[in-house]
Design a protein around this motif. Sequence first.
Motif, short mmCIF file in Angstrom:
data_model
loop_
_atom_site.label_atom_id
_atom_site.label_comp_id
_atom_site.label_asym_id
_atom_site.label_seq_id
_atom_site.Cartn_x
_atom_site.Cartn_y
_atom_site.Cartn_z
N ALA A 149 72.87 11.98 -42.72
CA ALA A 149 73.31 10.85 -41.43
C ALA A 149 71.44 10.97 -40.50
CB ALA A 149 74.05 12.29 -40.83
N ARG A 150 72.22 9.98 -39.74
CA ARG A 150 70.75 9.72 -38.97
C ARG A 150 71.00 9.59 -37.47
NH1 ARG A 150 70.04 4.27 -41.92
NH2 ARG A 150 72.68 4.49 -42.06
N THR A 151 70.64 9.10 -37.21
CA THR A 151 70.15 9.57 -35.73
C THR A 151 69.85 7.75 -34.65
OG1 THR A 151 67.88 10.03 -35.42
CG2 THR A 151 69.32 11.82 -35.09
N ALA A 152 70.09 8.16 -33.40
CA ALA A 152 69.75 6.45 -33.01
C ALA A 152 69.81 7.53 -31.67
CB ALA A 152 70.62 5.64 -33.37
N ALA A 153 68.48 6.83 -30.83
CA ALA A 153 68.97 6.82 -29.22
C ALA A 153 69.04 5.91 -28.95
CB ALA A 153 67.34 7.68 -28.76
N LEU A 154 70.11 6.24 -27.50
CA LEU A 154 70.62 5.14 -26.47
C LEU A 154 70.50 5.59 -25.30
CD1 LEU A 154 74.37 4.17 -28.09
CD2 LEU A 154 71.85 2.53 -28.09
N VAL A 155 69.45 4.46 -24.63
CA VAL A 155 68.88 5.19 -23.13
C VAL A 155 69.18 4.41 -22.22
CG1 VAL A 155 67.62 7.08 -24.02
CG2 VAL A 155 66.19 4.95 -23.72
N GLY A 156 69.23 4.20 -21.14
CA GLY A 156 68.99 3.64 -20.02
C GLY A 156 69.07 3.85 -18.80
N ARG A 253 60.68 14.76 -21.55
CA ARG A 253 61.70 15.20 -21.85
C ARG A 253 61.87 13.80 -23.15
NH1 ARG A 253 67.00 14.09 -20.10
NH2 ARG A 253 66.09 12.37 -18.76
N ASN A 254 61.81 12.86 -22.31
CA ASN A 254 61.93 11.06 -23.09
C ASN A 254 60.89 10.72 -24.47
OD1 ASN A 254 63.51 10.40 -20.43
ND2 ASN A 254 61.54 9.48 -19.51
N ARG A 255 59.72 12.03 -24.30
CA ARG A 255 58.88 11.74 -25.68
C ARG A 255 60.02 12.34 -26.51
NH1 ARG A 255 57.92 17.20 -24.61
NH2 ARG A 255 56.20 18.20 -25.63
N LEU A 256 60.74 13.23 -26.30
CA LEU A 256 61.32 14.52 -27.25
C LEU A 256 62.72 13.55 -27.45
CD1 LEU A 256 61.92 18.19 -25.90
CD2 LEU A 256 60.68 16.91 -27.75
N ILE A 257 63.29 12.37 -26.78
CA ILE A 257 64.49 11.83 -27.49
C ILE A 257 63.65 10.57 -28.72
CG2 ILE A 257 66.04 9.76 -26.19
CD1 ILE A 257 65.98 11.08 -23.74
N ALA A 258 62.83 10.44 -27.83
CA ALA A 258 62.63 9.41 -28.76
C ALA A 258 61.34 9.71 -30.32
CB ALA A 258 60.72 8.43 -28.17
N ALA A 259 61.93 10.73 -29.72
CA ALA A 259 60.96 12.14 -31.53
C ALA A 259 62.44 11.90 -32.24
CB ALA A 259 59.57 12.83 -31.12
N LEU A 260 62.57 12.06 -31.34
CA LEU A 260 64.42 12.94 -32.18
C LEU A 260 65.42 11.49 -32.88
CD1 LEU A 260 65.55 15.69 -29.74
CD2 LEU A 260 64.29 16.29 -32.62
N GLY A 261 64.64 10.66 -32.60
CA GLY A 261 66.05 9.28 -32.32
C GLY A 261 65.73 8.20 -33.55
N ALA A 275 63.43 4.77 -18.62
CA ALA A 275 64.06 4.68 -20.08
C ALA A 275 63.04 4.06 -20.82
CB ALA A 275 65.43 3.62 -20.14
N LEU A 276 62.52 3.06 -19.49
CA LEU A 276 61.03 2.33 -20.01
C LEU A 276 60.05 3.48 -20.73
CD1 LEU A 276 60.16 -0.56 -17.71
CD2 LEU A 276 62.57 -0.48 -19.57
N SER A 277 60.06 4.35 -20.47
CA SER A 277 58.68 5.45 -21.34
C SER A 277 59.22 5.92 -22.41
CB SER A 277 58.55 6.19 -19.38
OG SER A 277 59.33 7.80 -19.56
N THR A 278 60.82 6.11 -22.20
CA THR A 278 61.49 6.79 -23.41
C THR A 278 60.71 5.52 -24.28
OG1 THR A 278 63.04 7.75 -22.37
CG2 THR A 278 63.27 7.55 -24.70
N ALA A 279 61.04 4.18 -23.89
CA ALA A 279 61.19 3.26 -25.23
C ALA A 279 58.98 3.25 -25.49
CB ALA A 279 61.26 1.45 -24.50
#
Lengths: 406, 406
Positions: A149-156, A253-261, A275-279
């Motif tokens: 399984a793989r992950t993709a982060a969808l944010v906005g 938290r945004n850095r976690l999302i980025a690192a988990l996807g 969301a731009l900070s996550t990107a």
Amino acid sequence: MSVHHEAGGTPVVDEQERWARAAWSALAEPGDVVAGALLAQLGAVQAWQWVVDSAAGLVDVPARAAPTGDAPARLVRAVERWAPRMTRLAAEGWSVHRPPPNGVSHVRVLVPGDREWPAGLDDLGAAAPACLWVRGDPAAARWPSTGRARTAALVGARAATAYGERVAIDLAAGLVDAGFVVVSGGAYGVDAAAHRGALASGGRTLVVVAGGVDRAYPAGNVRLIEEAVASGGAVVGEVPPGSLPTRSRFLQRNRLIAALGAATVVVEAAWRSGALSTANHAARLNRPVGAVPGPVTSMASAGCHRLLREGVATCVTDAAEVVELAGALGADLAPEPRVAARGLDGVDALGRRVHDALGTRTARPTAEVARVAGVTTAEAIEALGSLELAGLARHEGSGWRAEGVT
Amino acid sequence: MSVHHEAGGTPVVDEQERWARAAWSALAEPGDVVAGALLAQLGAVQAWQWVVDSAAGLVDVPARAAPTGDAPARLVRAVERWAPRMTRLAAEGWSVHRPPPNGVSHVRVLVPGDREWPAGLDDLGAAAPACLWVRGDPAAARWPSTGRARTAALVGARAATAYGERVAIDLAAGLVDAGFVVVSGGAYGVDAAAHRGALASGGRTLVVVAGGVDRAYPAGNVRLIEEAVASGGAVVGEVPPGSLPTRSRFLQRNRLIAALGAATVVVEAAWRSGALSTANHAARLNRPVGAVPGPVTSMASAGCHRLLREGVATCVTDAAEVVELAGALGADLAPEPRVAARGLDGVDALGRRVHDALGTRTARPTAEVARVAGVTTAEAIEALGSLELAGLARHEGSGWRAEGVT
């Protein structure tokens, strides 16, 4: 005490190390790189004792600075900011010798070395979280590095438009169909639509929160977040249960999302948006970043267009393109959209030119066709043969006329 | 004979060369690189005579192949395709010794060397047109190379949506305001909207047609095209007046649009669209290419997103970004959209963290603020001072509370 201390059936991590990392997650704010460097250098247990001793004046901080290579002044400041909190934590019962005192049923503490630890977090280096508090299936957070399984982060944007929510739902559903776990932040708008789309397609989704995993936030998404947990996904965070989601924790938290996807896709975002900070976090981690375009008249897409203009993000328009982005290089190329072949598709330039020279009602002699097309008679004959085979020209009497294309 | 043979007041081009190039524009189809190489090597007059002699068998084609470096077989084929047409042209009166026989009032023949010749066409090399037939102000076609005015090509789908037409009008109007001439193909949809937007803003616009400049095509745009001519713009084409706009000429016409614009922007285009060919021509000419994003649910934007994904185009969302694209490097940077500054904009990470720790209703002692924020007391005092100056914190009694941001 109902916190589970082992990850899976085989505890491979020393329990004191786990307890110490849990305590560190209560002591240092998310993204504290001085704490991260100390943990990496000394291990969580020794690092904790070092702070206890330093705060008590038992050791001279500058003299102990060498281990991390940090400037002594930075370490002094760090101890000064940790000390007041440590006093409170000690009073609450946090210790490297005991499980965390804030136990909540069904919450686990994952630490590096656990089978379920998401290796992607290690890319954060000194900014990696001390531990991951998990409610739900710990394995749901394991990606992007292992397993099939793989992950993709969808944010906005929270203030998503109907268009943005629709696209988020469609992308999440398509990603689930491709075997992906959908990662997002549990917020209103795009985040909620992404989780919802994954669940609606029977998939798993990971909710990365800024506060404690026992606090569903925002309140309006409580049912959605519980459904994520009940459907084989998880809520994860880096601060202990009971912690508040402050503004700076949201940003970290945004850095976690980025690192988990394995990849991060921004579905809708205003010109300035979290969301731009996550990107940007994902880009700094060398993870692929996608942005969904939208109408230039929509301010909710301005941030996406900004990412495209600045070269941070690739334009993605459907789930297949996100899979291609997140997938192994070359392994998941998005298919070209199927477009009904038109009559002259596949006809070469010569053929097109000759076809242009044909009438649709009356047949023309080959020599005239050649002259009108501006080609040699030999070329016209060759092209007419191919066109006839393709059903695009018909021989009539001594000449040719067009067929099949209007 | 009412064709004007001089460009401007000072004829600098030999009249025979002009007549010969006009004749070549009738003889060779647009984009015939064998013709282009012959013209460049021998000059139009000698090249014409060479074809006359070759067709008559007076010279041996392979023996004469050397001048252009072309493979003899290619030259033989070229003469074979030109010969039938040449017979007809001679019968009609085309000659290097006389003005073109198909004169139309107010149509000029521009050739390389004329002051008004658009130098940008020279970038096409052997595929450059033999001449440019111009109805309207010949100077309107002069860009992108000279003078203060610049050009930008706006192209796109015939089957444009209301969104695409609206964006084309807005971009064209903004480009006119920035001193640009708007280049497009005169077709329905995006092209027409681009011309219309330029005219509505009192600007000039260039209509690049695939057939003769005397034929307004399509018929529904006749009034628009005449208005373009009447408003200081021009209709330009590379085939003589009276020529039909065939399918292959439409494709070749796209290279002229690309070469006449300092930049090319695709406003809306389906996955397969002639506008993409224009964009790819521009890219091959090393001209900047822009694409306007749109909803991913709109097939009319699929071609634009394709260009973005393939890295052919830069994402553009307003006229300022097109100006930046087309302008001199660094001279026309698009301004960042003005967004009303929010309370915590400009506050550093420390300040934000401390601000998070403040209550909005009751004041907290500095030491408590520091502990909650996870910072040292000294850091808290420093941050609180800055926040107070920014109107974001207020000193009350012995403590601090948040202010100004909800």
